[in-house]
Design a protein around this motif. Structure first.
Motif, PDB file in Angstrom:
ATOM      1  N   GLU A   9      30.241 -25.347  14.969  1.00 24.00           N
ATOM      2  CA  GLU A   9      30.191 -26.644  14.281  1.00 24.00           C
ATOM      3  C   GLU A   9      29.016 -27.502  14.761  1.00 24.00           C
ATOM      4  O   GLU A   9      28.294 -28.092  13.955  1.00 24.00           O
ATOM      5  CB  GLU A   9      31.515 -27.390  14.485  1.00 24.00           C
ATOM      6  N   SER A  10      28.817 -27.566  16.069  1.00 21.37           N
ATOM      7  CA  SER A  10      27.722 -28.364  16.636  1.00 21.37           C
ATOM      8  C   SER A  10      26.362 -27.816  16.231  1.00 21.37           C
ATOM      9  O   SER A  10      25.460 -28.566  15.845  1.00 21.37           O
ATOM     10  CB  SER A  10      27.822 -28.404  18.156  1.00 21.37           C
ATOM     11  N   VAL A  11      26.216 -26.507  16.339  1.00 21.05           N
ATOM     12  CA  VAL A  11      24.943 -25.878  15.997  1.00 21.05           C
ATOM     13  C   VAL A  11      24.677 -26.018  14.503  1.00 21.05           C
ATOM     14  O   VAL A  11      23.553 -26.322  14.087  1.00 21.05           O
ATOM     15  CB  VAL A  11      24.921 -24.403  16.449  1.00 21.05           C
ATOM     16  N   LYS A  12      25.708 -25.836  13.676  1.00 22.43           N
ATOM     17  CA  LYS A  12      25.535 -25.987  12.232  1.00 22.43           C
ATOM     18  C   LYS A  12      25.117 -27.417  11.895  1.00 22.43           C
ATOM     19  O   LYS A  12      24.250 -27.622  11.047  1.00 22.43           O
ATOM     20  CB  LYS A  12      26.814 -25.617  11.483  1.00 22.43           C
ATOM     21  N   GLY A  13      25.701 -28.398  12.547  1.00 18.92           N
ATOM     22  CA  GLY A  13      25.311 -29.790  12.316  1.00 18.92           C
ATOM     23  C   GLY A  13      23.850 -30.033  12.655  1.00 18.92           C
ATOM     24  O   GLY A  13      23.135 -30.721  11.923  1.00 18.92           O
ATOM     25  N   LEU A  14      23.400 -29.467  13.763  1.00 15.88           N
ATOM     26  CA  LEU A  14      22.000 -29.612  14.165  1.00 15.88           C
ATOM     27  C   LEU A  14      21.083 -28.915  13.155  1.00 15.88           C
ATOM     28  O   LEU A  14      20.053 -29.477  12.756  1.00 15.88           O
ATOM     29  CB  LEU A  14      21.797 -29.023  15.567  1.00 15.88           C
ATOM     30  N   TRP A  17      20.866 -30.929   9.979  1.00 13.66           N
ATOM     31  CA  TRP A  17      19.970 -32.073  10.186  1.00 13.66           C
ATOM     32  C   TRP A  17      18.515 -31.622  10.057  1.00 13.66           C
ATOM     33  O   TRP A  17      17.712 -32.269   9.373  1.00 13.66           O
ATOM     34  CB  TRP A  17      20.214 -32.706  11.561  1.00 13.66           C
ATOM     35  N   ALA A  18      18.162 -30.523  10.710  1.00 14.40           N
ATOM     36  CA  ALA A  18      16.793 -30.019  10.664  1.00 14.40           C
ATOM     37  C   ALA A  18      16.400 -29.629   9.241  1.00 14.40           C
ATOM     38  O   ALA A  18      15.286 -29.923   8.796  1.00 14.40           O
ATOM     39  CB  ALA A  18      16.639 -28.830  11.609  1.00 14.40           C
ATOM     40  N   GLN A  19      17.304 -28.980   8.510  1.00 16.44           N
ATOM     41  CA  GLN A  19      17.005 -28.585   7.130  1.00 16.44           C
ATOM     42  C   GLN A  19      16.842 -29.805   6.237  1.00 16.44           C
ATOM     43  O   GLN A  19      15.953 -29.836   5.382  1.00 16.44           O
ATOM     44  CB  GLN A  19      18.105 -27.665   6.586  1.00 16.44           C
ATOM     45  N   ASP A  20      17.685 -30.824   6.430  1.00 16.01           N
ATOM     46  CA  ASP A  20      17.549 -32.059   5.649  1.00 16.01           C
ATOM     47  C   ASP A  20      16.208 -32.734   5.925  1.00 16.01           C
ATOM     48  O   ASP A  20      15.558 -33.237   5.003  1.00 16.01           O
ATOM     49  CB  ASP A  20      18.691 -33.034   5.966  1.00 16.01           C
ATOM     50  N   LEU A  21      15.791 -32.745   7.185  1.00 16.37           N
ATOM     51  CA  LEU A  21      14.506 -33.331   7.550  1.00 16.37           C
ATOM     52  C   LEU A  21      13.375 -32.546   6.892  1.00 16.37           C
ATOM     53  O   LEU A  21      12.430 -33.129   6.363  1.00 16.37           O
ATOM     54  CB  LEU A  21      14.348 -33.344   9.074  1.00 16.37           C
ATOM     55  N   HIS A  45       6.232 -26.206  10.494  1.00 12.67           N
ATOM     56  CA  HIS A  45       6.367 -24.842  10.988  1.00 12.67           C
ATOM     57  C   HIS A  45       7.331 -24.768  12.172  1.00 12.67           C
ATOM     58  O   HIS A  45       8.066 -23.794  12.314  1.00 12.67           O
ATOM     59  CB  HIS A  45       4.994 -24.269  11.357  1.00 12.67           C
ATOM     60  N   PHE A  46       7.334 -25.795  12.995  1.00  6.07           N
ATOM     61  CA  PHE A  46       8.278 -25.852  14.113  1.00  6.07           C
ATOM     62  C   PHE A  46       9.709 -25.822  13.582  1.00  6.07           C
ATOM     63  O   PHE A  46      10.538 -25.033  14.044  1.00  6.07           O
ATOM     64  CB  PHE A  46       8.038 -27.120  14.940  1.00  6.07           C
ATOM     65  N   LEU A  47      10.010 -26.672  12.603  1.00  5.28           N
ATOM     66  CA  LEU A  47      11.357 -26.742  12.049  1.00  5.28           C
ATOM     67  C   LEU A  47      11.754 -25.439  11.348  1.00  5.28           C
ATOM     68  O   LEU A  47      12.869 -24.953  11.544  1.00  5.28           O
ATOM     69  CB  LEU A  47      11.478 -27.927  11.079  1.00  5.28           C
ATOM     70  N   VAL A  48      10.850 -24.871  10.567  1.00  8.18           N
ATOM     71  CA  VAL A  48      11.143 -23.613   9.878  1.00  8.18           C
ATOM     72  C   VAL A  48      11.464 -22.517  10.888  1.00  8.18           C
ATOM     73  O   VAL A  48      12.445 -21.785  10.737  1.00  8.18           O
ATOM     74  CB  VAL A  48       9.962 -23.198   8.966  1.00  8.18           C
ATOM     75  N   SER A  49      10.648 -22.398  11.932  1.00  6.23           N
ATOM     76  CA  SER A  49      10.872 -21.331  12.907  1.00  6.23           C
ATOM     77  C   SER A  49      12.125 -21.575  13.736  1.00  6.23           C
ATOM     78  O   SER A  49      12.871 -20.630  14.029  1.00  6.23           O
ATOM     79  CB  SER A  49       9.649 -21.147  13.808  1.00  6.23           C
ATOM     80  N   MET A  50      12.401 -22.821  14.094  1.00  5.92           N
ATOM     81  CA  MET A  50      13.611 -23.122  14.866  1.00  5.92           C
ATOM     82  C   MET A  50      14.863 -22.825  14.046  1.00  5.92           C
ATOM     83  O   MET A  50      15.824 -22.243  14.561  1.00  5.92           O
ATOM     84  CB  MET A  50      13.611 -24.581  15.324  1.00  5.92           C
ATOM     85  N   ILE A  51      14.871 -23.217  12.782  1.00  7.52           N
ATOM     86  CA  ILE A  51      16.023 -22.956  11.917  1.00  7.52           C
ATOM     87  C   ILE A  51      16.262 -21.452  11.808  1.00  7.52           C
ATOM     88  O   ILE A  51      17.397 -20.987  11.960  1.00  7.52           O
ATOM     89  CB  ILE A  51      15.822 -23.604  10.529  1.00  7.52           C
ATOM     90  N   ALA A  52      15.203 -20.690  11.565  1.00  6.79           N
ATOM     91  CA  ALA A  52      15.345 -19.234  11.420  1.00  6.79           C
ATOM     92  C   ALA A  52      15.840 -18.594  12.713  1.00  6.79           C
ATOM     93  O   ALA A  52      16.766 -17.771  12.699  1.00  6.79           O
ATOM     94  CB  ALA A  52      14.012 -18.619  11.001  1.00  6.79           C
ATOM     95  N   MET A  53      15.251 -18.982  13.831  1.00  2.00           N
ATOM     96  CA  MET A  53      15.607 -18.374  15.111  1.00  2.00           C
ATOM     97  C   MET A  53      17.035 -18.719  15.528  1.00  2.00           C
ATOM     98  O   MET A  53      17.801 -17.848  15.944  1.00  2.00           O
ATOM     99  CB  MET A  53      14.614 -18.857  16.186  1.00  2.00           C
ATOM    100  N   LEU A  70      15.520 -27.957  20.087  1.00  3.36           N
ATOM    101  CA  LEU A  70      15.712 -28.631  18.805  1.00  3.36           C
ATOM    102  C   LEU A  70      16.493 -29.930  18.989  1.00  3.36           C
ATOM    103  O   LEU A  70      16.197 -30.930  18.340  1.00  3.36           O
ATOM    104  CB  LEU A  70      16.400 -27.712  17.794  1.00  3.36           C
ATOM    105  N   TRP A  71      17.482 -29.938  19.900  1.00  2.00           N
ATOM    106  CA  TRP A  71      18.183 -31.185  20.209  1.00  2.00           C
ATOM    107  C   TRP A  71      17.195 -32.221  20.744  1.00  2.00           C
ATOM    108  O   TRP A  71      17.243 -33.410  20.391  1.00  2.00           O
ATOM    109  CB  TRP A  71      19.281 -30.967  21.255  1.00  2.00           C
ATOM    110  N   GLU A  72      16.278 -31.794  21.619  1.00  2.00           N
ATOM    111  CA  GLU A  72      15.280 -32.703  22.191  1.00  2.00           C
ATOM    112  C   GLU A  72      14.346 -33.233  21.100  1.00  2.00           C
ATOM    113  O   GLU A  72      14.006 -34.411  21.084  1.00  2.00           O
ATOM    114  CB  GLU A  72      14.474 -31.987  23.277  1.00  2.00           C
TER     115      GLU A  72
END
Length: 86
Positions: A9-14, A17-21, A45-53, A70-72
Motif C-alpha cells: 500500500e505504501s509503495v503503491k501510494g508513492l 504520486w510519481a506517476q501523477d507528477l 527520466h528519473f521518475l520513469v526509471s524509478m517507477i519501472a525499477m 524516491l521518498w527523498e
C-alpha cells in the motif's frame, strides 16, 4: 530521518504520486538538487526509471534504498512548494 514502510500500500501510494507528477508534467525541468551529493539532471527520466525499477522490485529488500531515494525526491519536491522550477 523519517522511517517509511515498504508494504504494498505504501509503495503503491508513492508510485501513484510519481506517476501523477509525471502525467501532469509538473516536475522540475532543470537540475534538481536533492542533497549535496545528489543532483538530478532530468527529472522526467528519473521518475520513469524509478517507477519501472520499483514496480518490478519493490518486494526485494535490496531495492529499499531505491524506494527511499524516491521518498527523498518527493520530500524535496514538496518542500519547494508551488514553484517546481529550480
Amino acid at each position: 530521518m523519517e522511517l517509511h514502510s515498504y508494504d504494498e500500500e505504501s509503495v503503491k501510494g508513492l508510485l501513484d504520486w510519481a506517476q501523477d507528477l509525471l502525467d501532469s508534467q509538473k516536475y522540475p525541468t532543470g537540475k534538481f538538487t536533492m542533497n549535496k551529493c545528489t543532483v538530478i539532471l532530468d527529472c522526467k527520466h528519473f521518475l520513469v526509471s524509478m517507477i519501472a525499477m520499483i514496480t518490478r522490485n519493490w518486494e526485494n529488500p535490496t531495492f529499499h534504498p531505491t524506494i527511499e531515494e524516491l521518498w527523498e525526491f518527493r520530500k524535496q519536491y514538496e518542500s519547494i512548494g508551488t514553484n517546481p522550477e529550480e
